[in-house]
Design an enzyme around this catalytic site. Sequence first.
Site, PDB file in Angstrom:
ATOM      1  N   HIS A 422       0.818  -1.215   0.000  1.00  0.00           N
ATOM      2  CA  HIS A 422       0.000   0.000   0.000  1.00  0.00           C
ATOM      3  C   HIS A 422       0.855   1.271   0.000  1.00  0.00           C
ATOM      4  CE1 HIS A 422      -3.902   1.739   0.001  1.00  0.00           C
ATOM      5  NE2 HIS A 422      -4.509   0.753   0.652  1.00  0.00           N
ATOM      6  N   ARG A 423       2.160   1.121   0.163  1.00  0.00           N
ATOM      7  CA  ARG A 423       3.022   2.295   0.100  1.00  0.00           C
ATOM      8  C   ARG A 423       3.246   2.744  -1.335  1.00  0.00           C
ATOM      9  NH1 ARG A 423       8.141  -0.061   3.231  1.00  0.00           N
ATOM     10  NH2 ARG A 423       7.605  -1.753   1.761  1.00  0.00           N
TER      11      ARG A 423
END
Length: 451
Positions: A422-423
């Site tokens: 999700h980064r």
Amino acid sequence: MPQVLEFKLPDLGEGLTEAEIVRWLVEVGDVVAIDQPVVEVETAKAMVEVPCPYGGVVTARFGEEGKELPVGAPLLTVAVGSVEPEPSGSTGAAEAEPSGSGNVLVGYGTGAPPVRRRRVRPEGLSAPVVAPVAPAVAVAVVPTVPVVPAASDGVRGPVAVVSPLVRKLARQHDLDLRQLAGSGPDGLILRTDVESAIRSGAETPQEAAATDQASAHPVGERVPLRGVRGAVADKLARSRREIPDATCWVDADATELMAARAAMNGAGGPGAGPKVSVLALLARICTAALARYPELNSTVDQEAREIVRLPGVHLGFAAQTERGLVVPVVRDAHARSTESIGAEITRLTEAARAGTLKPAELTGGTFTLNNYGVFGVDGSTPIINHPEAAMLGVGRIVPKPWVHEGELAVRRVVQLSLTFDHRVCDGGTAGGFLRYVADCVEQPAVLLRTL
């Protein structure tokens, strides 16, 4: 005068710190050439034949088959110098090279021609000493078991210790190995001996009582986490520890994809080349999707706090073998056709099952495809192959009730799941990637339109 040189287990690359001796390829007394393979070892990634950088006579081997050695531990010793041929059965003298190649990985030798395996008879020497280089030459005796020199205080004589890890563990706890009685063969001090001595010296009475009480109960089987299993465990744990992952999934109608595959494999008749696999088609779909969503073909440099988008797709695919789960990598998959990807997947899979994959063929992946449908399951939440940013999971393709063109029909359905870091992107990007993959599965013409 001959010089006895010690050859240590080399650094096999890719962060490997240990290897297990699978099979010795030479015996004590054999004459070896520079860069001749002398031992086959198993690392956490592959089976590797290790060549010796010296030419001469093998005078000692360290470690039995099945023993695990750390990088830097002695493998064998070689007497370097002129050796005379055996009195019978030899065709000429062999000259051992006075220096080594310096190369220790298979395929990176000097190319010196291999010599016929020959043994120098160790006559006149007592076990477990080394074989003489020549009848009239005295060779320094190298014991097969390293020993700690005896102290001058007369406490005890030499102590047999094979493993550098055992000596290191003893040093860390200020333990005098001369005070221990080894439980191994011929008094060999094992790691369990050192650990037992450490516990007996460090435990309080309460701890000792608790240990005794615990030992009174039956314990389960202990399976060492080493080799491939240990490497996989470390990587998966690191992935969960460092990557904030999320998973999205979708069911897709794969009926048209399977029909397109059948048409491809039926075209041209016999001799038209190898069949196109479902995995190869999915791999080609992935490379097309990554071209549209490059955020998922990246990695994160946590120290620099930067996302590194990678220029090419090196596609890993999960392969189950007798040695455990491995992930071979198809290099430059973005530049390959479906047929090329399929051929490389076949080659790498065969090498994985034979245990002959090279470390370079198991590293450097940028995205992984995991077809767990071969195990008969519909869905899963894949764990990202650290340090990659995403993994696509594919379940089994099975007939299911499905609404097709407004009518209930039996269609071949597959579940696709994408786990992503999700980064590197938000859910919209991940959803767009997965939707594109599903659209290509449902309507292969979509892929043709975007090529």
